[in-house]
Design an enzyme around this catalytic site. Sequence first.
Site, short mmCIF file in Angstrom:
data_model
loop_
_atom_site.label_atom_id
_atom_site.label_comp_id
_atom_site.label_asym_id
_atom_site.label_seq_id
_atom_site.Cartn_x
_atom_site.Cartn_y
_atom_site.Cartn_z
CD GLN A 100 45.80 41.05 35.07
OE1 GLN A 100 45.07 42.01 34.84
NE2 GLN A 100 45.79 40.39 36.23
CE1 TYR A 180 36.38 43.32 33.07
CE2 TYR A 180 37.85 42.49 34.78
CZ TYR A 180 37.03 43.49 34.27
OH TYR A 180 36.88 44.66 34.96
NE ARG A 227 44.94 38.57 40.31
CZ ARG A 227 44.86 39.62 41.13
NH1 ARG A 227 44.03 40.62 40.88
NH2 ARG A 227 45.63 39.69 42.19
NE ARG A 316 40.34 49.66 46.88
CZ ARG A 316 39.16 50.18 47.19
NH1 ARG A 316 39.00 50.81 48.35
NH2 ARG A 316 38.13 50.05 46.37
#
Length: 358
Positions: A100, A180, A227, A316
């Site tokens: 990524q 971001y 993404r 997670r």
Amino acid sequence: MSTTSAFTPTTAGRTRLRNRLVMSSMTRSRATADGRATAETAEYYRQRAGAGLLVTEATQISPRAQSYPTTPGIHTAEHAASWEQVVEAVHGAGSAVHLQLFHGGRIGDASMRGGLAAHAPSAVAAPGKTYTPAGLVDHPAPVAMTDAEIRATIREFADAARLALGAGFDGVQLHGANGYLPHQFLGRSGNTRTDDWGGTAAGRVRFTVEAVRAMADAVGPDRVSLRISPAAGLQGVDEDGTDELYGEMLSALDDDGLAFLDVVEAPGRRDLTLSLRKSWSGVFALNPHRDAEPAPPHEVVPDALAAGADLVVLGRAWLANPDLDRRIARGGPYNEADPATFYGGTAAGYLDYPLLEG
């Protein structure tokens, strides 16, 4: 759709996947001080290679792109060489891995970037505070990028993609989510530009579209994914017209032959997920959100597949369960993730989560 359909082999662009389970990108802040992956990094990903595809932690494309301490880079030959051990470990365990690519934009203190000022669409600081080794500090006001600086940053994404493929990665992903740099271009609150990089929906999605296409030109579109996190509102990004924005973005990219689209589902927005699924003719990966009580992965996965996902992205659950694929197949049980060890530190909470058979 049954749970076992998660274990049907498939493809995402040029990448063959032995199942439809994807490990999400997750920042772990355990790289060297100069941004190199380590032997421990390789072991971390090897342990989780039961996923059909692993997407690495966000990896900065330049010194200015860094937002957090001890995160990895992919802007030097030394960085690329350090990632080779990770690729070899994952491939040796029978899985695929994409890197990524990340630029934090206005997120992060200058101490994270060797004193370099933050670059962003406009000179608007992010709300809240950011972490540094010295403690929490306010986000500084960034410098508004010039047209030349925007184009140079897009070239850095392409250069990083080439380095990643040279290190053996099966593909690369643009991190266009979670507040971001690419996401910052989408929000009117942080992008006040009136030139071709702002204003209209087409202007605000332009950076993401051109960065994806630059990466695709560098390594092939079938090795590139994107993404996104529609309607997430993270880190001060107010999209102001989510449906129009992502309709514009997906319309621009749908015919480009990308490997897949990776959607982080917003709370309460399954309707948006279904709309995006209809707008995207390629491989659709979903990181699902459950509004009710947290559900175990063996329930979340078939629910996401039933919603039209081709791939199911979990975070997670993979962090705490290196053998998550086997646990899903058996219906659990599952280890609980320890937030105290998410970022930085030792092998504790990184390499020592127990397997089903101890």
